[in-house]
Scaffold this motif. Structure first.
Motif, PDB file in Angstrom:
ATOM      1  N   ILE A 175      44.236  42.766  48.060  1.00 23.27           N
ATOM      2  CA  ILE A 175      43.363  43.440  47.079  1.00 23.27           C
ATOM      3  C   ILE A 175      42.203  42.506  46.697  1.00 23.27           C
ATOM      4  CG2 ILE A 175      43.235  44.287  44.697  1.00 23.27           C
ATOM      5  CD1 ILE A 175      46.098  45.425  45.148  1.00 23.27           C
ATOM      6  N   ASP A 176      42.516  41.235  46.486  1.00 24.85           N
ATOM      7  CA  ASP A 176      41.454  40.262  46.152  1.00 24.85           C
ATOM      8  C   ASP A 176      40.437  40.165  47.294  1.00 24.85           C
ATOM      9  OD1 ASP A 176      42.519  39.724  43.728  1.00 24.85           O
ATOM     10  OD2 ASP A 176      43.528  37.861  44.330  1.00 24.85           O
ATOM     11  N   LYS A 179      38.275  43.307  47.220  1.00 29.89           N
ATOM     12  CA  LYS A 179      37.271  43.270  46.139  1.00 29.89           C
ATOM     13  C   LYS A 179      36.113  42.351  46.526  1.00 29.89           C
ATOM     14  CE  LYS A 179      40.283  44.100  42.135  1.00 29.89           C
ATOM     15  NZ  LYS A 179      40.944  43.445  40.983  1.00 29.89           N
ATOM     16  N   LYS A 180      36.462  41.225  47.128  1.00 36.43           N
ATOM     17  CA  LYS A 180      35.431  40.260  47.544  1.00 36.43           C
ATOM     18  C   LYS A 180      34.490  40.907  48.563  1.00 36.43           C
ATOM     19  CE  LYS A 180      35.302  35.485  49.237  1.00 36.43           C
ATOM     20  NZ  LYS A 180      36.129  34.422  49.855  1.00 36.43           N
ATOM     21  N   GLU A 209      32.180  43.446  46.887  1.00 37.63           N
ATOM     22  CA  GLU A 209      31.128  42.816  46.085  1.00 37.63           C
ATOM     23  C   GLU A 209      30.022  42.242  46.968  1.00 37.63           C
ATOM     24  OE1 GLU A 209      33.308  40.235  43.425  1.00 37.63           O
ATOM     25  OE2 GLU A 209      34.254  42.011  42.515  1.00 37.63           O
ATOM     26  N   ALA A 224      43.494  48.440  40.571  1.00 39.78           N
ATOM     27  CA  ALA A 224      42.727  48.059  41.768  1.00 39.78           C
ATOM     28  C   ALA A 224      42.037  49.282  42.367  1.00 39.78           C
ATOM     29  CB  ALA A 224      43.649  47.409  42.794  1.00 39.78           C
ATOM     30  N   TYR A 271      39.144  50.249  40.266  1.00 38.89           N
ATOM     31  CA  TYR A 271      38.064  49.281  40.477  1.00 38.89           C
ATOM     32  C   TYR A 271      37.280  49.639  41.740  1.00 38.89           C
ATOM     33  CZ  TYR A 271      35.833  44.759  41.383  1.00 38.89           C
ATOM     34  OH  TYR A 271      34.921  43.768  41.639  1.00 38.89           O
ATOM     35  N   ILE A 272      38.015  49.931  42.810  1.00 40.31           N
ATOM     36  CA  ILE A 272      37.356  50.276  44.078  1.00 40.31           C
ATOM     37  C   ILE A 272      36.554  51.567  43.923  1.00 40.31           C
ATOM     38  CG2 ILE A 272      37.803  50.970  46.482  1.00 40.31           C
ATOM     39  CD1 ILE A 272      40.209  48.939  46.326  1.00 40.31           C
TER      40      ILE A 272
END
Ligand code: ATP
Ligand code: MG
Length: 322
Positions: A145-146, A149-150, A153, A181, A184-185
């Motif tokens: 997930i991290d 997200k990276k 971005e 998550a 967020y996406i």
């Protein structure tokens, strides 16, 4: 900056040969076939002649090389696939019930696919990425997930767009961090590609129209709903299109959603209208179910045009007022 990129699990699939066959006894199997939702997606993008690349991990084994060779042959840039020593390529074993429903035995969370590191995601890897596609099925660890997200971005910061196919199992939605998550996406998503039952999953509203209004209010620009044998629907702020599915003999439903999504995204990026893109996506989904094997039903424009030419399209198209 022109590629469509995605990231996530790269697997082999091994299928029971017969309907009703059980894995509690020996029986004939077919495969290994190249598979993994993001891998199928990116293979379909490349088949349409659009630049395509995938970030992922495989083991240094025949299952991994089968996938890399196949993706390369179809034109996918595989340079961001890490070959991990000490981990084996993921796999899925599939049986088919008499009803046509599928049961899977997965080896993903303990496979090379789980070795994906946020360090694999950086500006250099994503420098050609104009559009990034997120598969919900890939989000099975917090580290991934991290990484996702990276990637989002970086792509957004360089002016790219994002699509999102939620494709998540219900059990995952019960984990609060997972819901966060996904929310967020969705905030970064330009094109949302849920299956019918997934439309309301990330919304407060329990009905489709309400959920769609909520998702537009969060900044999503286009929503395409996949409805299996019932076809598909497209929504934007001022347009709605519904297409019936094309009649085909179903050999294997795996991969339909991935081929559909890939075709819609690639066509939009090639400048086709929403209607043209939806027609091609609908044809790509139909060809995917007509072939046995998860990635064996990917197709180029010649195949899609040939199928569409055979079929008068049943279409309902509405332009909203105001
Ligand atoms: P999955 O269950 O793998 O997540 P999905 O829900 O993402 O799949 P589907 O809705 O099953 O995706 O299929 C995507 C598209 O493929 C459909 O919207 C339709 O256009 C086409 N399609 C799927 N099943 C059929 C079918 N039986 N006949 C014709 N077209 C189909
Ligand atoms: Mg799906």
């Amino acid at each position: 900056m022109q590629s469509i990129m995605t990231m996530g699990e790269i697997l082999v699939e091994i299928m029971a040969e017969r309907k009703g066959q059980s894995f509690r006894a020996p029986g004939p199997l077919a495969g290994p076939y190249a598979s993994g939702a993001p891998a199928i997606f990116i293979d379909q993008v490349a088949r349409l002649g659009h630049p395509a690349a995938i970030i992922g991990c495989v083991g240094d084994d025949d299952f991994g090389w089968l996938n890399i060779d196949r993706l390369r042959r179809d034109g996918v840039d595989t340079s961001a696939i890490a070959v991990c020593k000490g981990a084996v390529t993921g796999s899925a074993f599939v049986t088919y019930r008499d009803s046509g429903e599928r049961d899977f035995i997965f080896n993903i969370t303990n496979s090379a696919s789980a070795q994906l590191q946020p360090e694999q995601v950086n500006q250099a890897v994503l420098k050609d990425c104009a559009h990034f596609h997120v598969m919900g099925s890939s989000l099975f660890s917090f580290r991934i997930i991290d990484a996702m997200k990276k990637a989002i971005e970086i792509v957004k910061a360089q002016g790219g767009t994002v699509s999102f196919d939620p494709n998540v199992r219900k059990e995952m939605l019960r984990i609060p961090e997972m819901r966060e998550a996904l929310a967020y996406i969705l905030e970064f998503t330009d094109i949302f590609l849920p299956s019918g039952h997934e439309v309301t999953q990330l919304a407060r509203s329990a009905d489709e129209a309400g959920a769609i209004a909520e998702i537009f209010a969060r900044g999503v620009r286009e929503i395409v709903v996949k409805r299996g044998a019932d076809g598909c629907s497209y929504f934007s702020a001022d347009e709605r299109i519904d297409l019936d599915a094309l009649p085909v003999d179903v050999a294997d439903p795996t991969g339909a959603g991935d081929c559909f999504g890939a075709t819609f995204i690639a066509c939009r990026r090639m400048g086709k209208t929403a209607l043209q893109s939806l027609r091609y996506a609908n044809a790509a989904g139909a060809l995917a179910v007509a072939s046995k094997g998860p990635m064996e039903g990917t197709s180029g424009f010649a195949g899609l045009d040939a199928l569409l030419a055979q079929q008068p399209q049943h279409l309902r198209h509405a332009v909203m007022e105001g």
